[in-house]
Design an enzyme around this catalytic site. Sequence first.
Site, mmCIF file in Angstrom:
data_model
loop_
_atom_site.group_PDB
_atom_site.id
_atom_site.type_symbol
_atom_site.label_atom_id
_atom_site.label_comp_id
_atom_site.label_asym_id
_atom_site.label_seq_id
_atom_site.Cartn_x
_atom_site.Cartn_y
_atom_site.Cartn_z
ATOM 1 N N HIS A 1 20.249 -2.686 55.327
ATOM 2 C CA HIS A 1 21.063 -2.747 54.111
ATOM 3 C C HIS A 1 20.332 -2.090 52.940
ATOM 4 C CE1 HIS A 1 23.432 -5.540 51.134
ATOM 5 N NE2 HIS A 1 23.823 -4.290 51.063
ATOM 6 N N GLU B 1 20.300 1.560 53.491
ATOM 7 C CA GLU B 1 21.612 2.149 53.155
ATOM 8 C C GLU B 1 21.675 2.462 51.655
ATOM 9 O OE1 GLU B 1 25.301 0.546 51.302
ATOM 10 O OE2 GLU B 1 25.011 -0.654 53.111
ATOM 11 N N HIS B 2 21.175 1.540 50.827
ATOM 12 C CA HIS B 2 21.151 1.776 49.377
ATOM 13 C C HIS B 2 20.170 2.884 49.009
ATOM 14 C CE1 HIS B 2 23.239 -1.835 47.424
ATOM 15 N NE2 HIS B 2 23.449 -1.992 48.718
ATOM 16 N N GLU C 1 22.630 -9.013 45.288
ATOM 17 C CA GLU C 1 23.890 -8.898 46.026
ATOM 18 C C GLU C 1 23.970 -9.982 47.095
ATOM 19 O OE1 GLU C 1 26.268 -6.023 49.182
ATOM 20 O OE2 GLU C 1 24.500 -5.222 48.176
#
Length: 1025
Positions: free
Chosen positions: A102, A105-106, A203
């Site tokens: 994750h 991905e950012h 998040e």
Amino acid sequence: MFRHTKAVLEKLRHVRLKCRQLPRRQRSTAAKEEALHYNAGQQIHGFTVKEVVAVPDLFLTAVKLTHDKTGAQYLHAARDDPNNLFSVQFRTTPMDSTGVPHILEHTVLCGSKKYPCRDPFFKMLNRSLSTFMNAFTASDYTMYPFSTQNEKDFQNLLSVYLDAVFFPCLREQDFWQEGWRLENENPTDASSPLVFKGVVFNEMKGVFSDNESVYGQHLQNKLYPDHTYSVVSGGEPLAIPDLTWEQLKQFHATHYHPSNARFFTYGDLPLEQHLKQIDVEALSKFDRIDPNTQVPSQPHWTSPRDDHVTCSPDPMAPDQSRQNTLCVSYMLGDITDTFEAFTLSLLSSLMTSGPNAPFYKALIEPKIGTDFSSVVGYDGSTKEASFSIGLQGMAEADSEKVKNIIHQTISDIIAKGFEDERIEALLHKLEIQMKHQSTNFGLSLASYIASLWNHDGDPVELLQINNSVTKFRQALKENPRFLQDKVQHYFKENTHRLTLSMSPDDSYLENQARAEKDKLQEKISALSDGDKKEIYEKGLQLLDAQSKTQDASCLPALKVSDIAPTIPITPVLMSSAEGVPVQFCEQPTNGLVYFRAMCSLNTLPEDLKLYVPLFCSVVTKMGCGSLDYRQQAQQMEMRTGGMSVSPQVISDCSSLDMFEQGVLLSSSCLDRNVPHMFQLWQDIFNSPHFDDEERLRVLVMMSAQELSNGISYSGHMYAVTRASRHLTPAGDLHESFDGMEQVRFMKRIAEMSDLTQVIRMLPRIKKHILNPDNMRCAINATPQQVSESATHVESFMKDVAAKRKHFKAVRPNIIQRPLDVLSDSGPSRKLVNDPDFHPCYMKTFFQLPFPVNFVSESVRTVPYNHEHYASLCVLARMMTAKFLHGEIREKGGAYGGGAKMGGGVFSFYSYRDPNSVQTLSAFRRGVEWAKSGQFSQQDIDEAKLSIFSSVDSPVAPSSKGLSVFLSGLTDEMKQHHRERLFAVTHENILDAAERYLCAGHKTCGVAILGPENDAIKKDPSWVVK
């Protein structure tokens, strides 16, 4: 974006699209026909064609290829759709919960070899006409999709995406910003305490503030405990600080390789151009490797297991004493067996969907819980699928009872099977889904095939849905007990079964906060004074990098001149049936007929207004005419694509103090079923059933639970709605229908022991709303079906006209606006005018059990037709991209934030934000930034590109003509707005900022949803809820 494991098409409900529409490219041959000319074995730009298959069910041709040098897999879906899509996905299989896929991905989107500027992804949002740009981290893959209708734009975005995933910079600073970091609370004050910061860190704290997410994650981790599904791919907040920058780079090196990639393209652009660009810019620079990322099969348990987890109490729960969840989950077969997966998916729907389903009858109707558990039914997002069934909103004492009901219901299904009519209704639903044309079909396909393809299943086989339907019908014909045998095998005899319960713990949030504090202390205690000094200096360096104006000149960009100067005109025909206005719009709808009716609320007494959303949610679900609610549901599934009623509050295009209030009836059906669809509406109008208190209680509990569950996902929308409440008359009603007021109202209704009072309200509401005197209709269909539909509308109106009643409007000031712009004397929309409305300033705080905030400030400005509206739109978009994104997300650590314009209100907002009142200061600084004029013509042009990608969003044939039908927004008004957008200048933006957003010149409202906040509680200017 972290993507939870739920059924793929359900996931797509929450995708918010950024869209654009251009005149269609004229191509000599249809794309799907052209693609049929490829042959297996043919070599094209380093790829070899493996298979070419026509898929008439979905109006496309599938071309499967492999890259010769790297082994990268490729699927192209050629379809006559100008909204072209690209996606690349990698199998990402983490073995810990640090959130490495994750955070990666950012971070890959924060700059690459060819495009080294910071954050090219967000910058491209304003340099392209994309209809969609995003990235998703699932449990076992990471996907990077975009779509656009502009060929040059497609090539630009493809270049940026390829460079991002294969050649990212992966700078340490970007890892700190996007992943996690230790930093002084105030980065410019070395004496301020050290805290955890980071976009993904915050998040995921937001994700797990939602009890449904907590439960779903635990369920997957515990059902598949032996490999990658046992960890949190998005990142467990307390594990994220264990991830190092080196581990992030290593994960990229092993997982982001062409040999571990699957490429998907869709639309009417030529395949050869895509293949050439992908090979030249990326794949030719790699050699084949064995990525070794396969997910092994989960070893099958020899006996069932039980487990328990805790969560935060929900103050908005319908019944505070019943907040437990219990669910039984079964591991099923491998999802790469396409037909078995298709069968189990249908079986799941038969078992759980709608009031005729056995589990609905056994679990929902006895009112043991408020709704099915958050994870319910078939889930094909893991290598081996699962089926889950259970309840939420139940008492702990009922746990054994629920387990017994589940096991007994399975035995009953094996004994009795399913009615043929229910199976046919389900296959009918599938037929409608295939015929319905959505605007984001390419994205739907990419998500639909992702999991199966990720585990080396055949995506082309998955697309051939009719083959599976044919095989399914044959299997039933050969063995009438086909489905019962599946239930016996997968449920009755299955020992790989997990029963997971969840209960609220009053100290849950306190324990979470203590655990985070302990983790922080553990990190800090290992630091020397030199380490702390280095952290402070690195914090200053990051702040400096975030504050600098970035040079984005290396990125490709479209120009404002690339935008079509005019919009395509959508012709509509106005007619009438029994005095009721009807709009007809001829469209290529694939044999479907779409019906809408707008019914005014002008005569409805004020004391009934809060009940309107409840009325809308139950009026199509309680039975009508000679049908009880089960028969009604069955007929709706057999004869329509769904029937719904929803409240509407529509701001006027020319005045902030005028609005239309109503409810919208919507339905669709295959052309052969038009008479049946209107018969169902006729029965709802003439004789709806409202007297079944037990049925009403079930629907009330489900509705209240759904509203409560939605706050953590849509908190920013609730904050914006509340902040806008006292600024316009429409805003006040919008809060009543869709805001926190409605959530709290439904909670009170759900808590009532006697619903007699509510039952008495429903027929009163019905006689005002379902009244031909206050109604207009719209039909979207093919030219052949329009005339036939007109006959049925006429017949429908004739039948319900007997019920026509004339009531006096509740409010005295009703303004009429013609429906037909060419005729002032014809039928009209009736708007409420409130000339005495006085906007007022109010600050509201809702304390909720979240570790993050949702913050909004809204300002009353001007309506759509006002000359300054376009300038405010450009200002909102530019302020978001050039100032608020940096302040709220990059520096502040929120998952998102920005400004938007709509309904005459300019709204600032933040999403999953660790800050509260500090974010309000960022909004104020945004206004000061705009007033200072420190933005360039390039900044203005980028904002315009971004706006046009939304203004020109693709419109499905089913929705063409709806803006004029609902809002009176004509093509001429849209064209005028378009010209004003093109004409916005630097001066216009400065004037708009000064005139509407500056202190002393504005009327605004503020709202925050978030955790306990002492500073707000001590401030008497806040209203605390």
